[in-house]
Design a protein around this motif. Structure first.
Motif, PDB file in Angstrom:
ATOM      1  N   HIS A  32       0.956  -1.398   0.464  1.00 46.22           N
ATOM      2  CA  HIS A  32       0.040   0.115   0.086  1.00 46.22           C
ATOM      3  C   HIS A  32       0.896   1.388  -0.258  1.00 46.22           C
ATOM      4  CE1 HIS A  32      -2.229  -3.242   2.023  1.00 46.22           C
ATOM      5  NE2 HIS A  32      -3.034  -2.738   0.865  1.00 46.22           N
ATOM      6  N   LEU A  33       2.106   1.331   0.709  1.00 47.16           N
ATOM      7  CA  LEU A  33       2.927   2.168   0.818  1.00 47.16           C
ATOM      8  C   LEU A  33       3.414   2.194  -0.420  1.00 47.16           C
ATOM      9  CD1 LEU A  33       4.717   1.675   4.356  1.00 47.16           C
ATOM     10  CD2 LEU A  33       3.036   3.578   3.443  1.00 47.16           C
ATOM     11  N   PHE A  34       3.586   1.415  -1.296  1.00 45.66           N
ATOM     12  CA  PHE A  34       4.389   1.863  -2.627  1.00 45.66           C
ATOM     13  C   PHE A  34       3.077   2.141  -3.223  1.00 45.66           C
ATOM     14  CE2 PHE A  34       8.731  -0.368  -4.196  1.00 45.66           C
ATOM     15  CZ  PHE A  34       8.459  -0.059  -5.463  1.00 45.66           C
ATOM     16  N   LEU A  35       2.085   1.753  -3.182  1.00 44.69           N
ATOM     17  CA  LEU A  35       0.873   2.077  -4.324  1.00 44.69           C
ATOM     18  C   LEU A  35       0.809   3.430  -3.781  1.00 44.69           C
ATOM     19  CD1 LEU A  35      -1.854  -0.791  -3.921  1.00 44.69           C
ATOM     20  CD2 LEU A  35      -0.471  -0.111  -6.079  1.00 44.69           C
ATOM     21  N   GLY A  36       0.405   4.026  -2.772  1.00 44.70           N
ATOM     22  CA  GLY A  36       0.644   5.440  -2.553  1.00 44.70           C
ATOM     23  C   GLY A  36       1.931   6.103  -3.101  1.00 44.70           C
TER      24      GLY A  36
END
Length: 192
Positions: A32-36
């Motif tokens: 999710h951090l990467f998608l963010g």
């Protein structure tokens, strides 16, 4: 050295929460951090990924597919979504990466490096297949910093009156330290 999160990192964290909810997860993982980072769409991390030849839309789809394995069917408390141990570790260690690169502000490249540093994180299996490794990103980040410095130097040579806001603040502080109080200057003048 006092590190703090840049506004961009704060946005990435907010976007990662949105991505977790969108994917139906009741946690915020490194995926999710990467998608963010991808959703935020700007900054050093995006520049690095693009320079490494990563197609952001393809990477996003692969991460979303990876995240489907972790899909939770029960209700999500949208107000309180906890971080996984891996994402918490990534966020907590960003200051070390910032310190390593002598940065006072924690930026998206530092978060990207921290995600990639943890080889036990399952997302890294996917990322390593794309040749997205800590070493590759670190080397590209060094190149990015050199290019950024060269561009700043080039701009300064074009117009030496251009100063960064930090240079302006330092100059003004130094200038104030040399100023004498008005009253003592008047006394000296009146005696001579």
């Amino acid at each position: 050295m006092e590190q703090s999160f840049s506004e961009r990192i704060k946005e990435v964290i907010s976007y990662s929460r949105e991505e977790a909810i969108r994917l139906g997860h009741n946690f915020i993982g490194t995926e999710h951090l990467f998608l963010g980072i991808i959703k935020e769409g700007e900054g050093g991390a995006i520049h690095i990924l693009q320079n490494l030849g990563i197609k952001l839309n393809q990477l996003k789809k692969k991460i979303e597919l990876f995240g489907q394995k972790n899909n939770i069917q029960h209700s999500i408390n949208k107000k309180q979504i906890p971080l996984t141990k891996q994402s918490e570790k990534a966020l907590k260690t960003t200051f070390l990466e910032a310190k390593r690169f002598e940065s006072n502000v924690i930026g998206t490249p530092h978060l990207l490096l921290c995600i990639l540093r943890n080889l036990e994180d399952p997302i890294n299996n996917l990322l390593s297949k794309l040749d997205l490794t800590y070493e590759n990103v670190k080397n590209e980040y060094k190149t990015y910093l050199i290019e950024k410095e060269e561009k700043a130097t080039e701009n300064f040579k074009k117009d030496p009156n251009i100063k960064s806001s930090l240079e302006e603040e330092e100059y003004e502080k130094e200038e104030r330290s040399y100023e004498r109080p008005q009253s003592s200057t008047k006394k000296i003048k009146s005696k001579t």
